[in-house]
Design an enzyme around this catalytic site. Structure first.
Site, PDB file in Angstrom:
ATOM      1  N   CYS A 315       0.818  -1.224   0.000  1.00 24.41           N
ATOM      2  CA  CYS A 315       0.000   0.000   0.000  1.00 24.41           C
ATOM      3  C   CYS A 315       0.853   1.277   0.000  1.00 24.41           C
ATOM      4  O   CYS A 315       0.559   2.239  -0.711  1.00 24.41           O
ATOM      5  CB  CYS A 315      -0.980   0.008   1.163  1.00 24.41           C
ATOM      6  SG  CYS A 315      -0.262  -0.356   2.773  1.00 24.41           S
ATOM      7  N   ASP A 439      -7.606   5.360  -1.356  1.00 25.08           N
ATOM      8  CA  ASP A 439      -7.215   4.128  -0.672  1.00 25.08           C
ATOM      9  C   ASP A 439      -6.471   3.197  -1.624  1.00 25.08           C
ATOM     10  O   ASP A 439      -7.051   2.687  -2.596  1.00 25.08           O
ATOM     11  CB  ASP A 439      -8.457   3.435  -0.124  1.00 25.08           C
ATOM     12  CG  ASP A 439      -8.137   2.359   0.902  1.00 25.08           C
ATOM     13  OD1 ASP A 439      -7.026   1.814   0.841  1.00 25.08           O
ATOM     14  OD2 ASP A 439      -8.991   2.071   1.758  1.00 25.08           O
ATOM     15  N   HIS A 441      -5.571   0.192  -1.111  1.00 27.52           N
ATOM     16  CA  HIS A 441      -5.836  -1.222  -0.833  1.00 27.52           C
ATOM     17  C   HIS A 441      -6.864  -1.840  -1.784  1.00 27.52           C
ATOM     18  O   HIS A 441      -7.164  -3.041  -1.688  1.00 27.52           O
ATOM     19  CB  HIS A 441      -6.330  -1.380   0.612  1.00 27.52           C
ATOM     20  CG  HIS A 441      -5.373  -0.842   1.635  1.00 27.52           C
ATOM     21  ND1 HIS A 441      -5.456   0.435   2.126  1.00 27.52           N
ATOM     22  CD2 HIS A 441      -4.289  -1.409   2.217  1.00 27.52           C
ATOM     23  CE1 HIS A 441      -4.476   0.640   3.004  1.00 27.52           C
ATOM     24  NE2 HIS A 441      -3.749  -0.457   3.065  1.00 27.52           N
TER      25      HIS A 441
END
Length: 482
Positions: A315, A439, A441
């Protein structure tokens, strides 16, 4: 002496400003390669006169009865005195919709990916009629050709005319002939001015290039030698900054800042600025809060992209890639987005990691992200330490200051997770705060609707941060250069 604007538009302000222009106007993009030929002379005045005459002769051909302008994809030709293929009162908006409908019917993939800031563009070409109509009684005889044999040194210059016209969407297409001609005339006069600065037999290849500065409703066209490099254009860029009253601490006219129109952009599967499609209307009912977001463009990098499996460990690498994309798209750099392995090798090269780190699945944090930005881009970073997730609610003023002055995306790491902060909503009277989060992820396809609907890019409240975890924010600082 020029006054300079000290206020820099945020992305949200820029989007609102430009979207009004986009909705009311259509851009016509005329591309046509031309060649001019003129007699060389060692006398500069004579050489300039020969070049000027060649330009004027070429311009005359583009304003004659034999000149036509084709609206590509619409089967429409526009001449000096008539329109072929459509009613001459037809609006450019209707032409655009006709082309868009045909394109969608021919798109067998089932959907067309649009850029978030895509403008309405009609592409056009300049044509010359080579035949004579039977009804044309003005030509009754065969042409008479006068031939004189002589030796002369000739200059031949290839010019890629790439003109842009901005018109209201209600504009009737019959008026486009004169608009196309005036646009060609402006570019050819700019070419003539550039050529006059060259003496001798070394005449450069030329290129047309467009720059679209944030806050402006239209792109700016420039004529440059094709071989130009950024380090050769320092004085030229400074002159433009001063004439346009732009800040002198950031690039606007580097070659990597050049604007590409939708059909001329290399297709990319990565999303650009997904946050611009988010609504801000539901952030708060309080009228005193303000939104401050990342300046300019970036690409969204996340797990599993580029056929590389970094699920559950990459990440921070992906957030770093997003940060580097921002510096590329703003013209500060033009490096390739580094892979995970290249990022690891960079950290080994500077002595931060052991050689065994390369090829591993070890995490990195905000400090390592700062090291890589410094090494690869010569960008310094401010690291803000936050003792707990609960303390993030108290960082509103610092984040507002960052986005107002730097405008760069922020990488934040805490615990085992890393995210990218793209903006902040902050009410300095009530202390209410929300964070615009990208994000990394996400593991799915680069589909804008999914990314937004599932919250992979969206506004998050204070409870987004884990209360007991500590966080470090890597806040890149803009280099002071143009």
């Amino acid at each position: 002496m020029y006054n300079r604007f000290t206020k820099e538009l945020t992305s949200s302000e820029f989007t609102e400003t430009n979207s009004n222009s986009y909705s009311d106007h259509v851009f016509l993009r005329l591309t046509t390669p031309v060649n001019i030929h003129y007699k060389f002379s060692i006398k500069k005045a004579e050489l300039d006169a020969n070049c000027s005459q060649a330009v004027e002769d070429l311009l005359a051909s583009y304003h004659s009865d034999k000149a036509y302008y084709e609206l590509c994809g619409a089967d429409i030709l526009i001449s000096n005195n008539r329109v072929i293929g459509a009613d001459e009162e037809m609006s450019v908006e209707k032409v655009f919709k006709t082309i868009e409908k045909r394109n969608s019917e021919n798109d067998f993939s089932g959907r067309r990916k649009k850029s978030l800031d895509e403008v309405k563009v009609i592409y056009a070409k300049a044509l010359t009629k080579l035949t004579v109509d039977k009804s044309d009684n003005s030509v009754l005889y065969s042409p008479i050709i006068h031939y004189k044999r002589a030796e002369a040194l000739m200059v031949s210059v290839s010019i890629p005319i790439e003109a842009v016209i901005v018109v209201p969407k209600s504009q009737a297409i019959r008026s486009l002939f004169d608009l196309f001609f005036r646009s060609i005339r402006r570019q050819l006069h700019a070419v003539r001015a550039l050529l006059s600065s060259y003496t001798g037999t070394e005449i450069p290849l030329l290129r047309m290039i467009y720059f679209w500065v944030h806050g402006m409703h239209f792109p700016l066209s420039m004529v440059l030698p094709a071989s130009s490099q950024d380090n050769q254009l320092v004085d030229w860029r400074q002159d433009l900054h001063e004439k346009l009253m732009l800040l002198l601490d950031r690039p606007y006219f580097r070659l990597s800042n050049a604007y590409s129109f939708p059909q001329e952009t290399t297709p990319s599967h990565k999303l650009i600025n997904p946050h611009l499609s988010l609504s801000q209307s539901k952030l708060s009912q309080a009228p005193t809060g303000t939104v401050h977001t990342v300046y300019g463009k970036y690409t969204y990098h996340h797990y599993m992209q580029d056929k590389f499996d970094d699920d559950k460990w990459g990440c921070a690498y992906r957030s770093l890639q997003t940060l580097i994309s921002w510096f590329n798209l703003q013209g500060y750099s033009n490096i390739s987005i580094p892979t995970h392995r290249e990022i690891q090798q960079t950290l080994v090269n500077i002595g931060d990691k052991e050689p065994s780190f390369v090829g591993s699945k070890q995490w990195i944090g905000s400090t390592e992200v700062g090291f890589v930005l410094d090494k690869l881009l010569n960008v310094t970073c401010k690291i803000m330490f936050v003792s707990s997730g609960a303390e993030m609610a108290n960082k509103g003023r610092e984040l507002v200051q960052h986005f107002q002055t730097q405008g760069t995306p922020i990488m934040i790491g805490g615990g085992v997770l890393a995210h990218t902060i793209l903006g902040v909503y902050y009410n300095d009277q009530t202390g209410e705060i929300k964070f615009l989060i990208l994000d990394p992820h996400y593991t799915g396809a680069d589909d804008l609707k999914t990314v937004l609907d599932k919250g992979w890019c969206g506004w998050k409240g204070e409870d987004f941060w884990e209360k007991t975890a500590y966080y470090n924010m890597c806040m890149p600082q803009r280099p002071i250069e143009y």
